[in-house]
Design a protein around this motif. Structure first.
Motif, PDB file in Angstrom:
ATOM      1  N   ARG A 139      45.017  37.246  41.536  1.00 28.05           N
ATOM      2  CA  ARG A 139      45.412  37.214  40.134  1.00 28.05           C
ATOM      3  C   ARG A 139      46.173  38.493  39.767  1.00 28.05           C
ATOM      4  O   ARG A 139      47.212  38.443  39.104  1.00 28.05           O
ATOM      5  N   VAL A 140      45.675  39.634  40.204  1.00 25.76           N
ATOM      6  CA  VAL A 140      46.343  40.910  39.922  1.00 25.76           C
ATOM      7  C   VAL A 140      47.747  40.920  40.510  1.00 25.76           C
ATOM      8  O   VAL A 140      48.726  41.261  39.828  1.00 25.76           O
ATOM      9  N   PHE A 141      47.883  40.524  41.779  1.00 23.70           N
ATOM     10  CA  PHE A 141      49.192  40.543  42.425  1.00 23.70           C
ATOM     11  C   PHE A 141      50.146  39.535  41.780  1.00 23.70           C
ATOM     12  O   PHE A 141      51.345  39.806  41.623  1.00 23.70           O
ATOM     13  N   ALA A 142      49.624  38.362  41.396  1.00 26.27           N
ATOM     14  CA  ALA A 142      50.485  37.334  40.791  1.00 26.27           C
ATOM     15  C   ALA A 142      51.037  37.796  39.453  1.00 26.27           C
ATOM     16  O   ALA A 142      52.219  37.586  39.151  1.00 26.27           O
ATOM     17  N   PHE A 143      50.201  38.428  38.642  1.00 31.12           N
ATOM     18  CA  PHE A 143      50.694  38.909  37.356  1.00 31.12           C
ATOM     19  C   PHE A 143      51.591  40.131  37.526  1.00 31.12           C
ATOM     20  O   PHE A 143      52.544  40.323  36.747  1.00 31.12           O
ATOM     21  N   ALA A 180      43.137  45.264  33.528  1.00 32.15           N
ATOM     22  CA  ALA A 180      44.481  45.606  33.061  1.00 32.15           C
ATOM     23  C   ALA A 180      45.419  44.404  33.035  1.00 32.15           C
ATOM     24  O   ALA A 180      46.443  44.433  32.344  1.00 32.15           O
ATOM     25  N   VAL A 181      45.109  43.351  33.779  1.00 28.74           N
ATOM     26  CA  VAL A 181      46.015  42.213  33.914  1.00 28.74           C
ATOM     27  C   VAL A 181      46.436  41.646  32.566  1.00 28.74           C
ATOM     28  O   VAL A 181      47.628  41.427  32.317  1.00 28.74           O
ATOM     29  N   TYR A 182      45.488  41.408  31.681  1.00 31.56           N
ATOM     30  CA  TYR A 182      45.790  40.742  30.412  1.00 31.56           C
ATOM     31  C   TYR A 182      46.714  41.584  29.529  1.00 31.56           C
ATOM     32  O   TYR A 182      47.766  41.106  29.064  1.00 31.56           O
ATOM     33  N   PRO A 183      46.367  42.859  29.250  1.00 31.62           N
ATOM     34  CA  PRO A 183      47.299  43.656  28.434  1.00 31.62           C
ATOM     35  C   PRO A 183      48.676  43.812  29.069  1.00 31.62           C
ATOM     36  O   PRO A 183      49.694  43.762  28.366  1.00 31.62           O
ATOM     37  N   GLY A 211      60.705  50.504  36.490  1.00 28.89           N
ATOM     38  CA  GLY A 211      59.814  51.659  36.453  1.00 28.89           C
ATOM     39  C   GLY A 211      59.322  51.958  35.050  1.00 28.89           C
ATOM     40  O   GLY A 211      58.138  52.286  34.845  1.00 28.89           O
ATOM     41  N   GLY A 212      60.211  51.833  34.063  1.00 25.38           N
ATOM     42  CA  GLY A 212      59.804  52.065  32.681  1.00 25.38           C
ATOM     43  C   GLY A 212      58.815  51.032  32.191  1.00 25.38           C
ATOM     44  O   GLY A 212      57.897  51.350  31.424  1.00 25.38           O
ATOM     45  N   THR A 213      58.975  49.796  32.625  1.00 23.14           N
ATOM     46  CA  THR A 213      58.034  48.741  32.232  1.00 23.14           C
ATOM     47  C   THR A 213      56.647  49.019  32.803  1.00 23.14           C
ATOM     48  O   THR A 213      55.634  48.902  32.098  1.00 23.14           O
ATOM     49  N   ILE A 214      56.596  49.384  34.075  1.00 19.62           N
ATOM     50  CA  ILE A 214      55.302  49.699  34.700  1.00 19.62           C
ATOM     51  C   ILE A 214      54.653  50.894  34.009  1.00 19.62           C
ATOM     52  O   ILE A 214      53.455  50.876  33.688  1.00 19.62           O
ATOM     53  N   ALA A 215      55.445  51.938  33.758  1.00 19.01           N
ATOM     54  CA  ALA A 215      54.901  53.127  33.094  1.00 19.01           C
ATOM     55  C   ALA A 215      54.426  52.803  31.681  1.00 19.01           C
ATOM     56  O   ALA A 215      53.360  53.254  31.242  1.00 19.01           O
ATOM     57  N   GLY A 216      55.213  51.994  30.956  1.00 17.94           N
ATOM     58  CA  GLY A 216      54.826  51.631  29.603  1.00 17.94           C
ATOM     59  C   GLY A 216      53.538  50.828  29.564  1.00 17.94           C
ATOM     60  O   GLY A 216      52.660  51.079  28.733  1.00 17.94           O
ATOM     61  N   CYS A 217      53.408  49.842  30.449  1.00 16.35           N
ATOM     62  CA  CYS A 217      52.177  49.049  30.518  1.00 16.35           C
ATOM     63  C   CYS A 217      50.981  49.934  30.852  1.00 16.35           C
ATOM     64  O   CYS A 217      49.907  49.815  30.249  1.00 16.35           O
ATOM     65  N   LEU A 218      51.162  50.825  31.823  1.00 15.35           N
ATOM     66  CA  LEU A 218      50.075  51.697  32.261  1.00 15.35           C
ATOM     67  C   LEU A 218      49.607  52.610  31.129  1.00 15.35           C
ATOM     68  O   LEU A 218      48.413  52.716  30.837  1.00 15.35           O
ATOM     69  N   LEU A 219      50.561  53.262  30.465  1.00 12.69           N
ATOM     70  CA  LEU A 219      50.207  54.222  29.422  1.00 12.69           C
ATOM     71  C   LEU A 219      49.617  53.534  28.194  1.00 12.69           C
ATOM     72  O   LEU A 219      48.623  54.011  27.619  1.00 12.69           O
ATOM     73  N   LEU A 220      50.207  52.421  27.780  1.00 14.42           N
ATOM     74  CA  LEU A 220      49.703  51.731  26.598  1.00 14.42           C
ATOM     75  C   LEU A 220      48.311  51.159  26.844  1.00 14.42           C
ATOM     76  O   LEU A 220      47.440  51.207  25.966  1.00 14.42           O
TER      77      LEU A 220
END
Length: 405
Positions: free
Chosen positions: A11-15, A325-328, A360-369
């Motif tokens: 599930r984590v890898f698919a999302f 973290a998957v859902y957010p 990269g910005g999308t990953i960073a934004g998801c992680l930080l938010l």
């Protein structure tokens, strides 16, 4: 509830793959994505086809497996209420406050509205049709864009709960055991024939819309894999067999996608010579292509489950946090992709730099938010599909939370 580390990891890898897939829509030639870069590449379409055939069936199958492992027969009404809350609340919140970011960027890029997000939101929250709004869903006044998955999953979950008495009856138990003990050939042939039938009979009549109402081809395909996931979730014989067959399934899947991509290329004149034999021109290429597509989708799904069960069924230290973290991340990622592309495209940085910054910005934004805001602010947690914290300890738990996805 029985926890399956391999299902949680898949599930984590698919999302996570959704970030790359949706970001690729910015750079696909002739893309219909919400925002499109001036840097477009023909090869992106072929990669998207390879991924697209199984990415959503995989997510729905995982959801079916998760429901089966939860065994909602012990409290179906409570389970229905919990799923309704955890799916529809984030859906409504996302449609009103997350997805509009995409709509605004799309409308400004199309020249349909002037720049000014606050003014756009004041109009958007009126939820009235926009004449010539210039963004996907403007005619309805509101849209769910990538969050359509939540509405579909909610509907399928309720239908599955209605079917529980039949699925858990003697007939249902025999069906589950029958599925778990099919030979390799029958495990491939029967479902492939079913999905081929959907492609031939339903897809021409009901093109994909993600509008829920009337989307019968996708309903047939997605509910079928969700139901299959439920039926095999607790069948250990199936998981042993699919793990043992993982190489064979992978090879058959490669054959299926080779057929589909090869025939698509022929249809574009890339592989078909001018002096092709006459018998080649009368074969039902469309049917053969759809057969390859159905074969690929199904066997790729089984191959992923087989390899996942062999490699991922262990308690990785990162898995509990990633499962939460998957859902957010799912709710946030596409709005971040569109927003970053909206900012970066006018800078003309070059395709490589631009796409790297978008991803990269999308990953960073998801992680930080997620890490700094969503999981730490109590009232935000349910809006992004997370359970409320029972205490103030935000340390990573050793047991993965039950995902609503």
């Amino acid at each position: 509830m029985v926890r399956r580390h391999d299902i949680d990891a898949l599930r984590v890898f698919a999302f996570a793959l959704l970030i790359l897939y949706h970001a690729s829509g910015v750079y696909e030639t002739n893309s219909d994505f919400h925002i499109v870069s001036s840097y477009q590449y023909d090869w992106v379409e072929w990669v998207r086809i390879v991924v697209n055939r199984w990415r959503m069936p995989l997510l729905f199958a995982i959801s079916g497996i998760a429901i089966g492992l939860y065994q909602p027969t012990r409290g179906p009404l409570r389970f229905a209420g919990n799923r309704t809350w955890r799916l529809l609340l984030p859906l409504v919140f996302g449609m009103l406050f997350i997805v509009p970011i995409q709509s605004y960027c799309e409308a400004v890029r199309n020249g349909a509205v002037p720049a000014g997000f606050v003014h756009f939101m004041q109009r958007y929250l009126q939820i009235k049709p926009w004449p010539d709004g210039g963004w996907s869903g403007a005619s309805h006044g509101v849209t769910w864009n990538h969050l359509w998955y939540l509405a579909y999953l909610w509907l399928y979950t309720l239908v599955l709960l209605i079917l529980l008495p039949l699925l858990e009856s003697g007939i249902g138990k025999r069906l589950q055991a029958w599925l778990a003990n099919r030979s390799l050939v029958w495990m491939i042939v029967i479902p492939t024939a079913l999905f081929f039938g959907y492609l031939m009979l339903l897809k021409p009549l009901f093109p994909e819309t993600h509008a829920l109402v009337g989307d019968w081809f996708l309903h047939a395909e997605y509910f079928s894999v969700l139901l299959f996931g439920y039926l095999i979730s607790r069948q250990q014989d199936f998981w042993q067999r699919v793990t043992r067959w993982r190489w064979k399934m992978l090879l058959v899947a490669l054959l299926g996608i080779a057929v589909e991509l090869g025939l698509r290329a022929m249809g574009r004149g890339l592989l078909l010579p001018d002096d092709v034999p006459e018998w080649l021109t009368v074969l039902p290429w469309g049917g053969i292509e759809r057969a390859g597509r159905a074969l690929y989708m199904w066997t790729a799904l089984l191959a992923i489950f087989g390899w996942g069960h062999a490699w991922l069924n262990r308690p990785y230290g990162w898995l509990p946090y990633a499962t939460e973290a998957v859902y957010p991340w799912y709710i946030l990622h596409q709005s971040l992709i569109v927003l970053l592309a909206y900012w970066l495209i006018p800078l003309k940085l070059g395709g490589g730099i631009e796409s790297t910054l978008v991803i990269g910005g999308t990953i960073a934004g998801c992680l930080l938010l997620h890490e700094l805001v969503i999981r730490r602010v109590g009232f935000l947690r349910p809006l992004f599909g997370l359970k409320r914290k029972r205490n103030s300890n935000l340390a990573r738990s050793t047991t993965a939370p039950v995902s609503a996805l």
